[in-house]
Enzyme design. Structure first.
Site, PDB file in Angstrom:
ATOM      1  N   ASP A  85      -8.105   6.311   5.718  1.00  0.00           N
ATOM      2  CA  ASP A  85      -6.800   6.527   5.085  1.00  0.00           C
ATOM      3  C   ASP A  85      -6.249   7.828   5.633  1.00  0.00           C
ATOM      4  OD1 ASP A  85      -4.580   6.578   3.104  1.00  0.00           O
ATOM      5  OD2 ASP A  85      -5.806   5.091   2.064  1.00  0.00           O
ATOM      6  N   HIS A 100      -1.159   3.314   5.745  1.00  0.00           N
ATOM      7  CA  HIS A 100      -2.180   4.294   5.349  1.00  0.00           C
ATOM      8  C   HIS A 100      -2.961   4.773   6.573  1.00  0.00           C
ATOM      9  CE1 HIS A 100      -2.019   4.252   0.898  1.00  0.00           C
ATOM     10  NE2 HIS A 100      -1.608   3.005   1.034  1.00  0.00           N
ATOM     11  N   ASP A 102      -2.122  -2.894   2.342  1.00  0.00           N
ATOM     12  CA  ASP A 102      -1.246  -2.489   1.237  1.00  0.00           C
ATOM     13  C   ASP A 102      -0.214  -1.454   1.657  1.00  0.00           C
ATOM     14  OD1 ASP A 102      -3.495  -0.787   1.609  1.00  0.00           O
ATOM     15  OD2 ASP A 102      -3.036   0.234  -0.272  1.00  0.00           O
ATOM     16  N   GLU A 103       0.886  -1.477   0.945  1.00  0.00           N
ATOM     17  CA  GLU A 103       1.859  -0.381   0.895  1.00  0.00           C
ATOM     18  C   GLU A 103       2.428   0.051   2.250  1.00  0.00           C
ATOM     19  OE1 GLU A 103       0.826   1.951  -3.131  1.00  0.00           O
ATOM     20  OE2 GLU A 103      -0.571   2.426  -1.513  1.00  0.00           O
ATOM     21  N   TRP A 109      -4.266  -6.428  -6.809  1.00  0.00           N
ATOM     22  CA  TRP A 109      -4.323  -5.106  -7.465  1.00  0.00           C
ATOM     23  C   TRP A 109      -3.060  -4.785  -8.231  1.00  0.00           C
ATOM     24  CZ3 TRP A 109      -1.417  -0.573  -6.327  1.00  0.00           C
ATOM     25  CH2 TRP A 109      -0.589  -0.645  -5.195  1.00  0.00           C
ATOM     26  N   ASP A 125      -9.618   5.289 -11.543  1.00  0.00           N
ATOM     27  CA  ASP A 125      -9.065   6.634 -11.356  1.00  0.00           C
ATOM     28  C   ASP A 125      -8.046   6.959 -12.446  1.00  0.00           C
ATOM     29  OD1 ASP A 125      -7.480   4.612 -10.160  1.00  0.00           O
ATOM     30  OD2 ASP A 125      -6.536   6.015  -8.763  1.00  0.00           O
TER      31      ASP A 125
HETATM   32  C1  ACM Z   1      -3.809   0.153  -3.591  1.00  0.00           C
HETATM   33  O1  ACM Z   1      -4.063   0.631  -4.699  1.00  0.00           O
HETATM   34  N1  ACM Z   1      -2.892   0.675  -2.812  1.00  0.00           N
HETATM   35  C2  ACM Z   1      -4.513  -1.019  -3.103  1.00  0.00           C
END
Ligand code: ACM
Length: 707
Positions: free
Chosen positions: A139, A216, A271-272, A338, A365
């Protein structure tokens, strides 16, 4: 038992604090027998086992080493220290898991954790019969796995300018060579990885590596900027998909990863992705034209499809976060859902396998209490253990065939805010115990009260094994309701073990000389309420509430637009229930709205003189939550015809890291009103430079005061 699995179990048993001698097959007294047998009704899956304990012998039966291993785990959990040895009551157990995939994800990028610590966590996973450890290895915050072909990944991309993620993220987000002063980070060598993988195998756990793409990936693009659209470091987070070199890089990396990890699943993130650079990058635009792609989502999907083909050609399966649905899911992909369960539902309906890891139930978290004062700084959220436990991961929207695609459940520990090993354990335990029951136990056998009664014993075990853990289960559980007729706030208090609770209503610290709680307390005027549970082992954290009575408290209230369902809690009443929210926007005291103005109409019941209206917003810009840009007050006698008495504008917030409670107040000349309408104008869009730039911001509002 024979072969490799026998050797695994033998070495595992030898490491236990119980002395075992090798016996003979015909021994029937004082023996622990591990027996591999045929599949049967009692032993339907390779992970099923039976455990039989009599005064003469202990017998564990299974059809594979994994089943025997789980039988051993149960045996260890049932045994109690006794004198110089251990004792166990006679028992017959027949046990099978509900889900074949039972996972936990540990993010070792945001903060790096040693291989020894990873092994200690593997011990805990084994205790809970969890069989997958997903390592988030790459990441922006650091690349954590040695790749021989690309040495800069670990000479440079694994090292950043600040050990603390938050300071680094809010500072310059720069990297350093490993040997430069101040370089902070680390990585696993390929030998370390082999050691971790082997240790996991001995505990019947598969390590699933995650290599993030296409987003990421700031750290990779700082080391190898030619793989980004900008062609220079510190400009992009997403790989350039128009560049063939990106695929060469990813395939070379995955080739080394596959050689290290026997896991069938390789997690590719997904993701993202921001995708902004792709829209103007000539290479990406050419790729889209050549491949007849009309949207950047399809460009992402193009990459995922190609990577899936590559993995499939090597006998592996692709696993990715639910954004891999965007632009069309790759044909054989498994989806990790998620962002709630919606992505999982969609994928299952398309006939794909799904692992459920909805953030509001399984992101470890998140804070584990609404009372965040005194808690270590966390990413946000509010995820008490009872909420984790309440998850039913198979959505009712699915038919029987689709339901079979929900193959597993996983919790995730992202570590942006978790810099120490103690804090990892604190966030994971005991919520992992609740996770394990979702993963293993059939829903009809789940029972939170029963679970809660077993927790103290588990905590003794954590203590004995040297794990840190949260003790929130011992906090007082308070539930506030209100009675609009009596204009009263009613406080109901509970402890998990019925420990006595003492309380005060004058702000003083509760002691055993204070009032003993016996029944719900009616509160009808402004009160500083405090309570504490008393136990021989020590008193609980004191809970305190400033209950503010004003002219709006407990009055009927209507909202024109409803809050976002996820942040709706008890609905409109939350705004006039006398209870104020704290710094945690997800604690249940704040209502979260997205989009329209927040328009609340409060019925004071009779013409009432008023000259003041105020409220508050919980702002957390990193979490897409902004403040108000305006507020107005209008009054009415009949609830139909309103006239505005005051309004204010507020400047839009420009601080990207703002995280605080912002008050808004308006005073005006006294006026009589029966109905008061308060309109709060949110920030129309997230500001320039924000990850959600241009998207609608959230606004979180609590308590409206009228005086
Ligand atoms: C994530 O929480 N971005 C998979």
């Amino acid at each position: 038992i024979q072969g490799g699995e026998a050797r695994l179990l033998e070495s595992y048993l030898q490491a236990l604090p119980v002395h075992l001698k090798k016996g003979k097959k015909k021994d029937t007294q004082n023996v622990l027998s591990l027996l591999i047998t045929e599949k049967s009704e009692q032993l339907p899956s390779p992970e099923s086992y039976t455990l039989s304990v009599t005064p003469e012998r202990i017998l564990i039966r299974a059809t594979s080493g994994a089943g025997l291993f789980y039988g051993i785990q149960t045996l260890l959990q049932l045994s109690q220290p006794s004198g110089t040895g251990y004792s166990i009551a006679s028992v017959e157990v027949q046990d099978s898991p509900r889900f074949a995939y039972r996972g936990l994800m540990l993010d070792v990028s945001r903060h790096f954790f040693s291989k020894e610590f990873v092994k200690k966590q593997i011990d805990a996973l084994a205790f809970y019969k969890i069989n997958r450890l997903h390592l988030h290895l790459t990441d922006a915050a650091g690349w954590r796995i040695e790749i021989k072909k690309y040495p800069l990944l670990t000479e440079f991309a694994a090292w950043r300018t600040d050990a603390n993620w938050k300071t680094w993220w809010n500072g310059g987000r720069k990297y350093l060579r490993f040997d430069e002063p101040g370089a902070s980070g680390g990585y696993y060598t390929q030998d370390d990885i082999r050691e971790i993988v082997e240790y996991a195998r001995q505990h019947f756990i598969t390590i699933i590596p995650e290599i993030e793409m296409p987003a990421h990936s700031e750290e990779v693009l700082a080391a190898y900027p030619q793989l980004s659209c900008a062609g220079e470091p510190y400009k992009n987070a997403d790989f350039c998909i128009g560049n063939e070199e990106t695929f060469t890089f990813l395939e070379n990396v995955l080739t080394e990863v596959m050689a290290l990890f026997p896991s069938e699943y390789i997690h590719i993130g997904g993701d993202e992705a921001g995708m902004a650079a792709w829209k103007t990058c000539p290479k990406c635009q050419k790729r889209m034209k050549d491949e007849h792609l009309s949207h950047v989502d399809e460009l992402q999907s193009y990459l995922i499809h190609r990577i899936e083909k590559f993995l499939n050609n090597h006998g592996r399966r692709l696993l990715g976060w639910d954004e891999i649905l965007k632009g069309g899911l790759a044909p054989n992909a498994t989806v990790m859902s998620w962002r709630g369960t919606q992505g999982g539902i969609e994928a299952a309906k398309l006939g794909h396998d799904v692992i459920m890891t909805p953030n509001t139930y399984l992101y470890f978290d998140y804070y584990q209490t609404a009372d965040t004062e005194g808690e270590p700084d966390a990413i946000g959220g509010c995820l008490p253990i009872e909420h984790v436990y309440s998850l039913e991961p198979v959505p009712t929207e699915l038919n029987e065939i689709e339901k079979k695609h929900i193959i597993g459940v996983q919790a995730n520990l992202w570590t942006e805010y978790i810099a120490t090993t103690q804090q990892v354990e604190y966030m994971v335990l005991p919520r992992m115990a609740a996770l394990a029951e979702i993963q293993w136990t059939m829903p009809e056998k789940k029972d939170f009260n029963n679970f809660a009664q077993r927790l103290p014993r588990l905590m003794e075990i954590y203590q004995g094994m040297g794990y840190n853990y949260g003790k929130h289960i011992y906090d007082i559980k308070s539930n506030f309701t209100y009675d609009s007729d009596k204009k009263a706030v009613i406080a109901e208090l509970k402890t998990v073990d019925n420990a006595p609770i003492y309380y005060t209503l004058d702000g003083s610290e509760p002691t055993t000389s204070s009032t003993l709680y016996k029944a719900p307390i009616n509160i009808t005027s402004s009160t500083e309420f405090k309570a504490s549970a008393v136990r021989p082992s020590g008193n609980s954290k004191v809970i305190s509430e400033n209950i503010n009575f004003n002219k709006a408290t407990c009055c009927p209230i209507e909202l024109k637009s409803q809050p976002t369902p996820k942040y709706a809690y008890n609905g409109a009443i939350t705004l006039v229930d006398g209870l104020k929210g704290n710094g945690n926007y997800a604690g249940g005291r704040w209502l979260g709205f997205q989009g329209d103005n927040v328009e609340a109409t409060i019925n004071l019941g009779q013409p009432t003189e008023i000259s003041h209206v105020s409220t508050e917003a919980c702002v957390d810009v990193n979490a897409w939550i902004m403040g108000a840009t305006g507020m107005s007050v209008a009054v009415s006698e009949d609830g139909k015809l309103f006239s505005e008495v005051a309004n204010r504008e507020y400047p839009a917030c420009t601080d990207m890291n703002k995280k605080e409670i912002v008050p808004y107040a308006i005073n005006f000349n006294p006026i009589k009103a029966t109905f008061v309408k308060i309109t709060i104008k949110p920030t129309s869009a997230l500001p320039k430079g924000h990850t959600g730039e241009g998207k609608p911001a959230f606004i979180f509002i609590d308590e409206i005061f009228i005086n």
